[in-house]
Design an enzyme around this catalytic site. Sequence first.
Site, PDB file in Angstrom:
ATOM      1  N   ASP A 110      32.513   1.693  96.551  1.00  0.00           N
ATOM      2  CA  ASP A 110      32.712   3.050  96.071  1.00  0.00           C
ATOM      3  C   ASP A 110      31.343   3.608  95.681  1.00  0.00           C
ATOM      4  OD1 ASP A 110      34.216   5.352  94.957  1.00  0.00           O
ATOM      5  OD2 ASP A 110      33.413   4.590  93.075  1.00  0.00           O
TER       6      ASP A 110
ATOM      7  N   ASP B 238      39.962   4.011  91.893  1.00  0.00           N
ATOM      8  CA  ASP B 238      39.670   2.887  92.782  1.00  0.00           C
ATOM      9  C   ASP B 238      40.706   1.766  92.661  1.00  0.00           C
ATOM     10  OD1 ASP B 238      37.256   4.050  93.688  1.00  0.00           O
ATOM     11  OD2 ASP B 238      36.236   3.346  91.892  1.00  0.00           O
TER      12      ASP B 238
ATOM     13  N   ASP C 102      34.819   1.314  90.216  1.00  0.00           N
ATOM     14  CA  ASP C 102      34.802   1.342  88.759  1.00  0.00           C
ATOM     15  C   ASP C 102      35.896   2.203  88.152  1.00  0.00           C
ATOM     16  OD1 ASP C 102      33.726   3.799  89.568  1.00  0.00           O
ATOM     17  OD2 ASP C 102      32.574   3.996  87.719  1.00  0.00           O
TER      18      ASP C 102
END
Length: 798
Positions: free
Chosen positions: A479, A666, A662
């Site tokens: 990410d 996600d 994080d």
Amino acid sequence: MDCKLCGLPTPNPAIQQDGHDFCCYGCSAVYQQFGAALFESYQTAQKSVPAPAPEGKEAFLRIEGMHCASCEFMLKKLGERVKGVRDVSASYATSTAKIIYDPDVIDEAGLSTALSRSGYKAGERTASVEQRDNGLSLLRLMTGVNLSAVIMMLYLAFFYPSNLGLVSAEDLESMRWLAFYAAPRVMFVFTTILIFYVGFPILRGAWIGLRAGALNMDNLLSIAILAAYGYSINQMLAGTHDLYFDVAAVIVTVVTAGRYFERKAKQAATAELSRIVSAWNPVIKVVMDGNTLEKRVDELAPGDCIIVSAGEFIPVNGQVSTGVGALDESLMTGEPHPITRQKGDAVLGGTRLVEGELIITVGKEVESQMDALARILWRAQSTSSGLLGMADRFARVFVPLVLVLASVITVGMLLNGASTSAALLAALATLIVSCPCTFGLAVPLTTAAAVSTALKHGIIIGRSSAYENIRDIKTVVLDKTGTLSTGKMQVSQVVGPPEVAHFAAAVERLSQHPIAEAIARLDAQYVATDPVIHPGKGAEAFVEGRRVVVGSFSLFNILGWEIPEALQTQVHAATESDVVSFVGWEGKAVGAIITGDEPRPMWNAFVRDLKNQYQVVLLTGAEHAGGYELAVDRCHAGIPPEAKASIVNQLRSEGGVIMIGDGSNDSPALAAADLGIAFGVPTSLAADAADVIIPGNQLERIPLALELLTTVRRRVHQNIGWALLYNAIAIPLALSGLLNPLFAALAMASSSLLVVWNSSRSLEKDSWQELRNDFSNAGSEEWSRLVETPRLKQLESR
């Protein structure tokens, strides 16, 4: 209409691709690349719902009296008999149990009482209890060592020489009373103390196994010890020299020593975790009856009104009752830019107030961010799965199998005309040599050492299945925001005359907003006075006699100041991930400052290290990847959370997948991956979905975590392999009668000690330091030569 990929509502008009409707260009691009296979994998993931976990409240208790991994199974059976207890899972490696219970039926104090039976004692983990247990264990160990030393000296003086043919019975005739009467009775007394005091935990463990209806390793140990003890008493009363008090003494002492060092390893596994949890209990300002009081997080109650000032974290979920402020919600949502919150807005625990002051009413449930993380940690330390479950199941089958083999060899030798003494000795050797301690120690000690080592390096192993899931990894999915970038702002471009930067820096020095902090780092040649802060929108102040305004498009509209079209055209090229702050005086905007998300230091070395081993894929919810796409193998931008999970599922068809993120957005992808890593300051949802949690901003911890998991898995396989090899050689020798009980005891002890030694070896490798050096020495110049791209160079220069 709903999106063909993720199922979210589509805009009007919808985005069309190959005759299908999509909610965003990200879903459209992903579907175009992966096609129908991705859609099918997403639909399958949506339909395959795992069995729900037992509902109820969680409690974590320390369990005294766990002697082997089979105790986990026994504690589960005991818990099933308690009314109000839904589920019990325990970990022998850390002497911790997780209990899911119905608080309407039984409270936490009642759990301790209900589970404190059959030789176990449940309660809170305290330093005094640990010290008391350590003292008793050390006393038993020292008693065992000293008494065994005396017994072995007597054997060396009177028994081993004659057993080995070095002296004859006639040579000992002159000291017959001492050798054949006094010495055996002294050994009998010392062995009795050894068995029933030093070896009491072994006997109690065997009794617990019988009470719970499940044979364990202590049953096998107790049978071997008591068989050697009883056989030797019979031979002593008969006046013969065929005594095996030494066998019983060696087994008890070696097992006690192994368990003492095992206990130390178990305590090390939870000491760092206990320190982390106990250290988190900040003081909160609470308004009650017009007065301001101080409370700790665990003292807050629903409905309390807490005061949060700029720079402080909001400790629990709640609702703004007074004030306006800008919140950094990147920890919870992945949103890199601060969000304005005011009266009536909901706020999340774990977010940080960067500007303004708020009074927040605590929600219906009081739960802090650290409480959620602590619960995840203890959950990991109180469950057994993967490698650990495999070893424990093997041990539970192994015990009755050995008992059957010993019985068969005894009956078989008697039927073939062997003496009773020879048949019993063969059975005794089989029981001793096949002790399954090696299986019981193979996994718990290694994983306990791994947890301790990981915590020292800021790595939290959230699920024991992570050790097994690290195998066959082909792809790492990253990410962007919060992983490769910090989520913090920095200036990327200044539009306008030099005064724009100088005046703006002077004004923004008086604000605590993250964008203001980035602008304030510019060269401020002037001093601003009479500031006015507009939370979430900007600020104004007087600089060199001019009223200077720095802020958003909406702030200039509110003030009625003009923004020239030419200036708007100049900043129009800014990406959607950037923020434009207009700067003006004398009633109109003169220039603008563009700020963007700041890349993490040495992110390039991190990506390069991953690309040496895996395919690296970048996923981001932003419409533009900001140049990071040039450093990875594949990139997908504008991806909603639901589509992230479906992409991970599709990539899994090519091989194992690691997902690193994080934010709560996600968490679906973290849960879908073979190995999920929550990095940075992960939200509670992200941490709960992840297998490994790495707080902080040091990217080099991620390769360290992967190396640690790989090392642990390899070492566990070494231990189990040695245990299988040892038993494959030793048991046939014992069954054939070629292995003396004394040598069987020594072989068993050596095998267990070898596993203890292998498990307790340092898990930190020289390569860890080399990896850190690689990160610290990797320079942007070398990376720029590797990828000659202007945008990438711009990222590196920030």
